[in-house]
Design an enzyme around this catalytic site. Structure first.
Site, PDB file in Angstrom:
ATOM      1  N   GLY A  19     -25.356  21.338  19.191  1.00  0.00           N
ATOM      2  CA  GLY A  19     -26.789  20.998  19.186  1.00  0.00           C
ATOM      3  C   GLY A  19     -27.282  20.265  17.953  1.00  0.00           C
ATOM      4  N   ASN A  21     -27.631  17.084  17.667  1.00  0.00           N
ATOM      5  CA  ASN A  21     -28.581  16.067  18.144  1.00  0.00           C
ATOM      6  C   ASN A  21     -29.910  16.705  18.537  1.00  0.00           C
ATOM      7  OD1 ASN A  21     -27.476  13.158  18.328  1.00  0.00           O
ATOM      8  ND2 ASN A  21     -25.748  14.473  18.884  1.00  0.00           N
ATOM      9  N   LEU A  99     -21.672  16.933  34.519  1.00  0.00           N
ATOM     10  CA  LEU A  99     -22.333  15.780  35.144  1.00  0.00           C
ATOM     11  C   LEU A  99     -23.567  16.259  35.897  1.00  0.00           C
ATOM     12  CD1 LEU A  99     -19.497  13.555  36.672  1.00  0.00           C
ATOM     13  CD2 LEU A  99     -21.066  12.986  34.806  1.00  0.00           C
ATOM     14  N   HIS A 116     -23.763   8.660  23.696  1.00  0.00           N
ATOM     15  CA  HIS A 116     -22.307   8.665  23.777  1.00  0.00           C
ATOM     16  C   HIS A 116     -21.728   8.179  22.442  1.00  0.00           C
ATOM     17  CE1 HIS A 116     -18.433   8.699  25.690  1.00  0.00           C
ATOM     18  NE2 HIS A 116     -18.196   7.525  25.121  1.00  0.00           N
TER      19      HIS A 116
HETATM   20  C1  GRF Z   1     -22.369  14.062  20.383  1.00  0.00           C
HETATM   21  O1  GRF Z   1     -21.339  13.425  19.683  1.00  0.00           O
HETATM   22  C2  GRF Z   1     -22.814  13.220  21.547  1.00  0.00           C
HETATM   23  O2  GRF Z   1     -22.634  11.865  21.351  1.00  0.00           O
HETATM   24  C3  GRF Z   1     -21.914  13.689  22.664  1.00  0.00           C
HETATM   25  O3  GRF Z   1     -21.739  15.057  22.439  1.00  0.00           O
HETATM   26  C4  GRF Z   1     -21.884  15.333  21.052  1.00  0.00           C
HETATM   27  C5  GRF Z   1     -22.870  16.457  20.948  1.00  0.00           C
HETATM   28  O4  GRF Z   1     -22.962  16.954  19.636  1.00  0.00           O
HETATM   29  N1  GRF Z   1     -22.491  13.375  23.944  1.00  0.00           N
HETATM   30  P1  GRF Z   1     -24.106  17.987  19.281  1.00  0.00           P
HETATM   31  O5  GRF Z   1     -23.945  19.172  20.213  1.00  0.00           O
HETATM   32  O6  GRF Z   1     -25.433  17.314  19.461  1.00  0.00           O
HETATM   33  O7  GRF Z   1     -23.860  18.358  17.852  1.00  0.00           O
END
Ligand code: GRF
Length: 214
Positions: A19, A21, A99, A116
């Site tokens: 998490g 992001n 998905l 991504h």
């Molecule tokens: C990120 O690298 C994102 O690009 C990919 O999954 C990862 C998630 O990381 N889709 P986090 O859980 O947000 O740390």
């Protein structure tokens, strides 16, 4: 509803893991960086640290597993019910490792973002950073795109390159990628919340592209 009156977009973040992001989005929201509010965090993994991050910020959480349901279609119905119940305008996938069902995508077309960790269409799938590193490319990067029915195939909103230097390791590359992600995703959300994303076929145009990022 007050969020409707104020024009705030109601955002659901879907996350299955760490998490970081999600955290970047929460931090940006706390600085009023985008005109939206994360009203829900959904996970299909009870032990996702993302759930803890949401709780720490007093954001409502929902968690259920595909295996809790008799069929994929029942699971998707529950997802759609949850989204409608919370009047969600935007779904942000942030490390969501499942998905989305076709019906969810159909009902929220161009209202679902994914990030991504590679320059799509290269290195699709769950190991974008490692796959790019192992392949030996000199440039990889980050992509934010709308979600369609394919795996990492939807129209691309933003891309930013990341150079792989000779002395990079997988770990240093991961750090570089995440650093870019944590700036880029809030920016994509900001653009969405300002209705500045114009989809024309596969191309996504950014209205007022020269407006400062802040
Ligand atoms: C990120 O690298 C994102 O690009 C990919 O999954 C990862 C998630 O990381 N889709 P986090 O859980 O947000 O740390």
């Amino acid at each position: 509803m007050s969020s409707f009156l104020s024009g705030l977009k109601r955002i659901a973040v879907f996350a299955s893991g760490f998490g970081s992001n999600l955290q970047a989005l929460i931090d940006s929201q706390n600085k009023n960086y985008f005109n939206g509010k994360i009203v829900l965090v959904f996970s299909n993994n009870e032990s996702a640290y993302a759930i803890q991050r949401a709780k720490n910020s007093n954001i409502k959480t929902e968690c259920f597993l595909l295996s809790d349901f008799n069929s994929r279609s029942d699971f998707d119905k529950k997802i759609i019910y949850m989204l409608k119940e919370n009047n969600i305008d935007l779904i942000v996938l942030a490390g969501y490792m499942l998905l989305l069902g076709e019906e969810v995508i159909k009902q929220y077309r161009y209202k679902i973002l994914n990030i991504h960790p590679a320059l799509l269409p290269a290195f699709k799938g769950t190991h974008g950073i490692k796959d790019a590193f192992d392949y030996g490319v000199k440039v990889t990067g980050v992509t934010v795109h709308f979600v369609d029915e394919g795996l990492d195939t939807g129209p691309i909103i933003l891309q930013e390159p990341v150079i792989i230097e000779d002395n990079d390791t997988l770990e240093t590359l991961e750090e570089k990628i995440h650093k870019v992600e944590h700036k880029m995703y809030p920016y994509a959300v900001k653009l969405f919340c300002e209705n500045r994303l114009l989809v024309e076929g596969r191309r996504v145009k950014i209205v007022d592209v020269n407006k400062p990022i802040d």
